[in-house]
Every structure is written in structure tokens, then in C-alpha cells.
Design an enzyme around this catalytic site. Structure first.
Site, PDB file in Angstrom:
ATOM      1  N   ARG A 101      18.225  33.829  28.654  1.00 58.41           N
ATOM      2  CA  ARG A 101      17.057  33.950  27.919  1.00 58.41           C
ATOM      3  C   ARG A 101      16.286  32.773  27.637  1.00 58.41           C
ATOM      4  O   ARG A 101      14.940  32.655  27.656  1.00 58.41           O
ATOM      5  CB  ARG A 101      17.428  34.727  26.646  1.00 58.41           C
ATOM      6  CG  ARG A 101      17.822  36.301  26.866  1.00 58.41           C
ATOM      7  CD  ARG A 101      17.742  36.870  25.543  1.00 58.41           C
ATOM      8  NE  ARG A 101      16.418  36.592  24.682  1.00 58.41           N
ATOM      9  CZ  ARG A 101      16.411  36.518  23.550  1.00 58.41           C
ATOM     10  NH1 ARG A 101      17.420  36.820  22.771  1.00 58.41           N
ATOM     11  NH2 ARG A 101      15.303  36.191  22.914  1.00 58.41           N
ATOM     12  N   CYS A 134      18.067  42.185  15.185  1.00 59.58           N
ATOM     13  CA  CYS A 134      18.806  41.763  16.165  1.00 59.58           C
ATOM     14  C   CYS A 134      19.858  41.026  15.704  1.00 59.58           C
ATOM     15  O   CYS A 134      20.175  41.242  14.587  1.00 59.58           O
ATOM     16  CB  CYS A 134      17.956  40.538  17.279  1.00 59.58           C
ATOM     17  SG  CYS A 134      17.703  39.126  16.041  1.00 59.58           S
ATOM     18  N   ARG A 144      14.965  40.535  10.762  1.00 59.64           N
ATOM     19  CA  ARG A 144      13.465  40.107  11.635  1.00 59.64           C
ATOM     20  C   ARG A 144      12.252  40.962  11.244  1.00 59.64           C
ATOM     21  O   ARG A 144      11.604  41.322  12.048  1.00 59.64           O
ATOM     22  CB  ARG A 144      13.848  39.984  13.044  1.00 59.64           C
ATOM     23  CG  ARG A 144      15.064  39.274  13.667  1.00 59.64           C
ATOM     24  CD  ARG A 144      15.230  37.928  13.569  1.00 59.64           C
ATOM     25  NE  ARG A 144      14.314  37.164  13.959  1.00 59.64           N
ATOM     26  CZ  ARG A 144      14.353  36.497  15.348  1.00 59.64           C
ATOM     27  NH1 ARG A 144      15.253  37.121  15.866  1.00 59.64           N
ATOM     28  NH2 ARG A 144      13.323  35.944  15.799  1.00 59.64           N
ATOM     29  N   LYS A 173      10.654  27.214  25.364  1.00 65.88           N
ATOM     30  CA  LYS A 173      10.592  28.703  25.305  1.00 65.88           C
ATOM     31  C   LYS A 173       9.687  28.830  24.395  1.00 65.88           C
ATOM     32  O   LYS A 173       8.851  29.861  24.489  1.00 65.88           O
ATOM     33  CB  LYS A 173      11.949  29.161  25.105  1.00 65.88           C
ATOM     34  CG  LYS A 173      11.888  30.562  24.773  1.00 65.88           C
ATOM     35  CD  LYS A 173      13.304  31.081  24.719  1.00 65.88           C
ATOM     36  CE  LYS A 173      13.992  31.153  23.091  1.00 65.88           C
ATOM     37  NZ  LYS A 173      13.451  31.847  22.203  1.00 65.88           N
ATOM     38  N   ASN A 174       9.874  28.275  23.253  1.00 68.71           N
ATOM     39  CA  ASN A 174       9.100  28.790  21.786  1.00 68.71           C
ATOM     40  C   ASN A 174       7.872  28.140  21.594  1.00 68.71           C
ATOM     41  O   ASN A 174       7.044  28.703  20.694  1.00 68.71           O
ATOM     42  CB  ASN A 174       9.864  28.548  20.572  1.00 68.71           C
ATOM     43  CG  ASN A 174      11.540  29.362  20.463  1.00 68.71           C
ATOM     44  OD1 ASN A 174      11.434  30.398  21.302  1.00 68.71           O
ATOM     45  ND2 ASN A 174      12.133  29.050  19.589  1.00 68.71           N
ATOM     46  N   ASP A 225      18.019  26.907  15.112  1.00 67.94           N
ATOM     47  CA  ASP A 225      18.418  27.186  16.408  1.00 67.94           C
ATOM     48  C   ASP A 225      19.102  26.051  16.871  1.00 67.94           C
ATOM     49  O   ASP A 225      19.930  26.172  18.128  1.00 67.94           O
ATOM     50  CB  ASP A 225      17.123  27.158  17.284  1.00 67.94           C
ATOM     51  CG  ASP A 225      16.227  28.326  17.229  1.00 67.94           C
ATOM     52  OD1 ASP A 225      15.061  28.367  17.588  1.00 67.94           O
ATOM     53  OD2 ASP A 225      16.797  29.349  16.252  1.00 67.94           O
TER      54      ASP A 225
HETATM   55  C1  EPZ Z   1      10.835  31.821  15.584  1.00 68.14           C
HETATM   56  O1  EPZ Z   1      11.274  33.009  15.120  1.00 68.14           O
HETATM   57  C2  EPZ Z   1      11.738  31.327  17.131  1.00 68.14           C
HETATM   58  N1  EPZ Z   1      11.595  32.209  17.978  1.00 68.14           N
HETATM   59  C3  EPZ Z   1      13.360  31.259  16.590  1.00 68.14           C
HETATM   60  O2  EPZ Z   1      13.808  31.019  17.617  1.00 68.14           O
HETATM   61  C4  EPZ Z   1      13.612  30.593  15.305  1.00 68.14           C
HETATM   62  O3  EPZ Z   1      14.939  30.750  15.072  1.00 68.14           O
HETATM   63  C5  EPZ Z   1      12.682  30.794  14.127  1.00 68.14           C
HETATM   64  O4  EPZ Z   1      11.422  30.894  14.534  1.00 68.14           O
HETATM   65  C6  EPZ Z   1      12.896  30.162  12.929  1.00 68.14           C
HETATM   66  O5  EPZ Z   1      12.724  28.779  13.605  1.00 68.14           O
HETATM   67  C7  EPZ Z   1      10.125  32.192  18.804  1.00 68.14           C
HETATM   68  O6  EPZ Z   1       9.467  31.003  18.415  1.00 68.14           O
HETATM   69  C8  EPZ Z   1      10.055  33.016  19.926  1.00 68.14           C
HETATM   70  P1  EPZ Z   1      10.581  33.211  11.388  1.00 68.14           P
HETATM   71  P2  EPZ Z   1      10.476  33.929  14.126  1.00 68.14           P
HETATM   72  O7  EPZ Z   1       9.268  34.131  11.452  1.00 68.14           O
HETATM   73  O8  EPZ Z   1       9.112  33.446  14.340  1.00 68.14           O
HETATM   74  C9  EPZ Z   1      11.910  35.759   7.741  1.00 68.14           C
HETATM   75  C10 EPZ Z   1      15.793  31.122  19.435  1.00 68.14           C
HETATM   76  O9  EPZ Z   1      16.859  30.868  19.313  1.00 68.14           O
HETATM   77  N2  EPZ Z   1      10.562  36.467   7.881  1.00 68.14           N
HETATM   78  O10 EPZ Z   1      10.315  31.858  11.282  1.00 68.14           O
HETATM   79  O11 EPZ Z   1      10.775  35.314  14.398  1.00 68.14           O
HETATM   80  C11 EPZ Z   1      12.967  35.998   9.100  1.00 68.14           C
HETATM   81  O12 EPZ Z   1      13.471  37.306   8.795  1.00 68.14           O
HETATM   82  C12 EPZ Z   1      14.958  32.144  18.381  1.00 68.14           C
HETATM   83  O13 EPZ Z   1      15.036  30.307  20.207  1.00 68.14           O
HETATM   84  C13 EPZ Z   1      10.245  37.331   6.821  1.00 68.14           C
HETATM   85  O14 EPZ Z   1      10.929  37.708   5.885  1.00 68.14           O
HETATM   86  O15 EPZ Z   1      11.248  33.265  12.711  1.00 68.14           O
HETATM   87  C14 EPZ Z   1      13.876  34.968   9.091  1.00 68.14           C
HETATM   88  O16 EPZ Z   1      14.705  35.146   7.942  1.00 68.14           O
HETATM   89  C15 EPZ Z   1      16.025  32.658  17.694  1.00 68.14           C
HETATM   90  N3  EPZ Z   1       8.958  38.137   7.331  1.00 68.14           N
HETATM   91  C16 EPZ Z   1      12.748  33.773   8.542  1.00 68.14           C
HETATM   92  O17 EPZ Z   1      11.780  34.305   7.914  1.00 68.14           O
HETATM   93  C17 EPZ Z   1       8.173  37.901   8.330  1.00 68.14           C
HETATM   94  O18 EPZ Z   1       7.215  38.662   8.370  1.00 68.14           O
HETATM   95  C18 EPZ Z   1      12.482  32.993   9.661  1.00 68.14           C
HETATM   96  O19 EPZ Z   1      11.713  33.824  10.474  1.00 68.14           O
HETATM   97  C19 EPZ Z   1       8.651  37.056   9.174  1.00 68.14           C
HETATM   98  C20 EPZ Z   1       9.791  36.510   9.046  1.00 68.14           C
END
Ligand code: EPZ
Length: 418
Positions: free
Chosen positions: A396, A116, A121, A22-23, A304
């Protein structure tokens, strides 16, 4: 609201095949907007998130057709349009079109996806990176707007190795003027898959999977054909489900090198794990031992998989500490597991799990995708009937989950409620 009923106590045994990740497919679908030429993706899972990302791309004017596990996208008629709140609320990952829109049309207007169930996020790292490449960013009335004459290369150090920010900035840099260096980037296998797809389109990227990615901008990209990598989180979820029922099974298609941290943790708990080139075999015969587990950016233990390992630990021998260091609010499933008799104490981002002899089936509610998976795993090992409400979250991110679990011997069925 749909309910998934599970009668626990049946060992999972046999073989199950993982679907495409998915990711990985979500950023790659966004990346097709970077070219005017058709792209052909294979190994695409049948998931709600893929359908919604398809809707996002269609609203931008591209043609999207899914035939079995192949996805055909023709972006020749795509144009820059506003991405509405209705879509960004249904799929946070729709924010991955920001990089391609800025690259190809030099602007975007995307509704703020908002938080969410698992956290706020924010997108600050994405926007800071776009600004460093020459974009002017404005946030108003719940929308993010960005314009840029033509993006130029920059040397960007991410405060945090954000997966989405890494992907968006890669897609912003591929058509920019000059060289972009991204530092402290996410190193997930899905980032490598995106790099491989973009390079097939004619991009010049190197370093994905390491902590520095270098992108040399080119003037345009061509269409490409690509097979999506297998879903390591789906594979990990199956390994934990088999372990939870003290079963034995082969997870076909899982890539051991993508799951090293999860395999190590399961072995530490006492599972037998055999890594083959075409999949992973797991067998559990005795009660597992509790372990400590801290979620970290890849290659650390994946956030995850945190809900799933917590479910497994509820009946392990001893006490384990789980630290969720990636998301600030990802323990909703703990309260539901406690309704089934689990002994879990939550303090902020720390969960203390003390194993009990057995869980009891109960009606429980899922609030997010991986929390729902954790409750299914708990139901598979509980005594009696568990009814998981909010099971639409599963659809999802898991393709035909019930069917695959039933093929391993699970007793579960879905019922609709008015
Ligand atoms: C991706 O989300 C995945 N989704 C998530 O999978 C996964 O949990 C996550 O990466 C971490 O591995 C997809 O790839 C579609 P991040 P993403 O940006 O990109 C903070 C699932 O269940 N952050 O790495 O949104 C954020 O708040 C989903 O398949 C900022 O502060 O994750 C979080 O605490 C859930 N500012 C941390 O970084 C930003 O601009 C990790 O977020 C961006 C992120």
C-alpha cells in the site's frame, strides 16, 4: 495471504532511492477534480493506494492514465457521484474527494470509511469545517451527505492539526466565495506540496507549513503539471533499516529538512547521519542506545515512524519509552516483536522497550502498513528466518520494497499462500 521471508543478520550497505510521497500524491489526485482541465503528475509511486485513489477518480468519470512514474488525469468528464463503501473501505484517504466534490459540484455522498487497525479515524473536524463554510451535512445509512449552494469563506480553528481535515478544507476553500482562514492546521510537507499544486492551478493560498493558512476563493482553476515531493516516511524507514543492521547507506532523494525529528532521534541513539542536498547518509557501527520518543504533529516525531523506531529500540542498550499521542491504537506490532524475543510493556499509549542482545526470527503477522515495515526491520536484524504474514500491507505504501532492500544486501523473498 502473501508471506515475506527474511533471513536476518546481513548489513545493509550501498545506495537506495526514495519514491514520491504516498501522502502527497493522494490529496493531489483528489485536487485534480477541482478543475475541468487535464493535470500531469510526475514522480508518482507505484502503490496500491495510488491505484485505488485512481479507481475512485475514475468512478467519478475522470480519465486516469499511469505511464511509468507519471500520472495523467483528465477530469473534464467527471461528475458528482456516490463514493461506494467498497472503495472507502479499501482506502480511507478516499475521503479526500469530499472537499473537491463540495467545491465543484456543491454536494457529495460518501460512504463512511469507518475505523482501521490503528484507530477510529473520525471525520468530525472535516465536517465541522465544511459546515462553517455553509454546507448542510447529513449522516445516514453509513453515508455522509453534504450540500451547499456555494461555499463561503470562514475563519476556522481546528481542534487538532488533522492532516486530512487541513487538506479537505483547503480544497473546499479554493473555489469558495471570499477568504477562508484555517488555524491550528497540520504543517506536514505534504500540506505544502498540496498548496504548491493548487497554486499552480490558479488558487490563491498562502501559509502552508505554518499554523495558519489563508485561502482567497477564485472562480475556477486550470490544469497543472507537478512533481510530487519525495516520501519522507519511506526514507525514514530505510534509515532505520540500515541502522538496525549496523550498516551504512545513502538514501538518495531524501530531504533532510523533512526528517529533522527522525534524524535527531537516530543521532541521539548513536547513529552517524550526514545530510546532503540530494539525500541522507547513515552509518552505525556500535550497539545503539535506547531513547525516549513521543509522536507529535509535524515537525514533531512522526507517528508513521513509531513502529519502525520501536523495532530499532528492541536491541538497543537500555530502556526507552515510546508515547503514541496521535492514534489511540497503533501498537499492534509490539505483540509480534515480542514473539521475536523483544521486551516491550504496553500501557495504553505508552510502550516501555528494554533492549535485548538480539531478536530471534519467527512467524509474525502484520496488521497495518507501518507495522508491517517494523516487522521487516525486525526480521532484517533477527537471528534466523522471519516470515511476515500480511505483507500486502507493505504494497500500500512502499514501492518495490523488497527489490530496494535486496539492492542493499538484504536476504528476503516473497511466497504466495493459497
Ligand atoms: C494522515 O492521516 C496520513 N495519511 C497518515 O498516514 C498519518 O499517520 C496521519 O495523517 C497523521 O500524520 C494520509 O495522509 C493519506 P489525521 P489522517 O487526520 O489525515 C484524529 C500512513 O501510514 N482526527 O491527522 O487520517 C484522528 O483520529 C498513514 O501513511 C479526529 O479526531 O490523520 C487521529 O487520532 C497512517 N477528527 C488524529 O486526529 C478528524 O476529523 C490524526 O489524524 C480527523 C482526525
Amino acid at each position: 495471504m502473501e508471506i515475506l521471508n527474511i533471513v536476518g543478520g546481513y548489513k545493509l550497505e550501498g545506495e537506495v532511492e526514495v519514491s514520491g510521497a504516498k501522502n502527497a500524491i493522494l490529496p493531489i489526485m483528489a485536487a485534480t477534480l477541482l478543475t475541468r482541465h487535464p493535470c500531469y503528475l510526475e514522480g508518482v509511486p507505484d502503490l496500491i493506494d495510488v491505484k485505488v485513489m485512481g479507481e475512485v477518480i475514475k468512478t467519478l468519470g475522470a480519465e486516469v492514465k499511469k505511464e511509468g512514474d507519471s500520472l495523467y488525469i483528465d477530469p473534464s468528464l467527471a461528475e458528482e457521484k456516490e463514493v461506494q463503501p467498497e472503495l472507502t473501505r479499501r482506502l480511507r484517504a478516499s475521503n479526500l474527494v469530499m472537499g473537491p466534490l463540495l467545491s465543484r459540484w456543491h454536494r457529495f455522498r460518501v460512504a463512511y470509511p469507518g475505523g482501521c487497525a490503528i484507530g477510529a479515524r473520525p471525520l468530525d473536524l472535516h465536517l465541522k469545517g465544511f459546515a462553517a463554510m455553509g454546507a448542510t451535512i447529513r449522516e445516514s445509512q453509513g453515508f455522509i451527505e453534504a450540500t451547499a449552494p456555494r461555499l463561503h469563506g470562514a475563519d476556522i480553528h481546528l481542534d487538532f492539526p488533522s492532516v486530512g481535515a487541513t487538506e479537505n478544507l483547503m480544497m473546499a476553500a479554493v473555489l469558495a466565495e471570499g477568504v477562508t482562514v484555517l488555524r491550528n492546521v497540520a504543517r506536514e510537507p505534504e500540506i505544502v506540496d498540496l498548496q504548491n499544486f493548487l497554486n499552480k492551478m490558479g488558487a490563491r493560498i498562502q501559509g502552508a507549513g505554518q499554523d495558519v493558512i489563508r485561502i482567497e476563493g477564485v472562480s475556477e482553476l486550470r490544469g497543472a503539471r507537478h512533481r510530487i515531493i519525495p516520501d519522507r516516511i519511506e526514507a525514514g524507514t530505510f534509515l532505520v533499516a540500515v541502522a538496525a543492521t549496523r550498516g551504512k547507506a545513502f538514501v538518495k532523494g531524501a530531504q533532510p529538512e523533512h526528517l529533522a525529528a527522525v534524524i535527531a532521534k537516530l543521532q541521539e541513539m548513536g547513529a552517524y547521519v550526514g545530510c546532503k542536498k540530494d539525500g541522507i547518509y547513515l552509518e552505525v557501527t556500535n550497539r545503539l542506545q535506547a531513547v525516549d520518543c513521543k509522536t507529535l504533529p509535524y515537525p514533531g516525531f512522526p507517528t508513521d515512524m513509531q513502529p519502525q523506531i520501536m523495532a530499532l529500540m528492541t536491541t538497543a542498550q537500555g530502556t526507552g519509552i515510546i508515547i503514541e499521542s496521535i492514534f489511540e491504537n497503533r501498537f499492534h506490532h509490539a505483540a509480534e516483536l515480542k514473539r521475536m524475543g523483544a521486551d516491550i510493556k504496553i500501557e495504553g499509549r505508552i510502550a516501555v522497550v528494554t533492549g535485548v542482545p538480539a531478536l530471534s526470527g519467527a512467524p509474525v503477522e502484520a496488521r497495518d502498513l507501518r507495522g508491517a515495515a517494523a516487522l521487516v526491520i525486525a526480521g532484517l536484524m533477527a537471528q534466523g528466518l522471519t516470515s511476515v504474514e500480511g505483507v500486502q500491507h507493505l504494497d500500500r505504501g512502499y514501492e518495490r520494497l523488497e527489490e530496494k532492500l535486496q539492492s542493499l544486501g538484504a536476504k528476503l523473498w516473497r511466497e504466495g499462500t493459497e
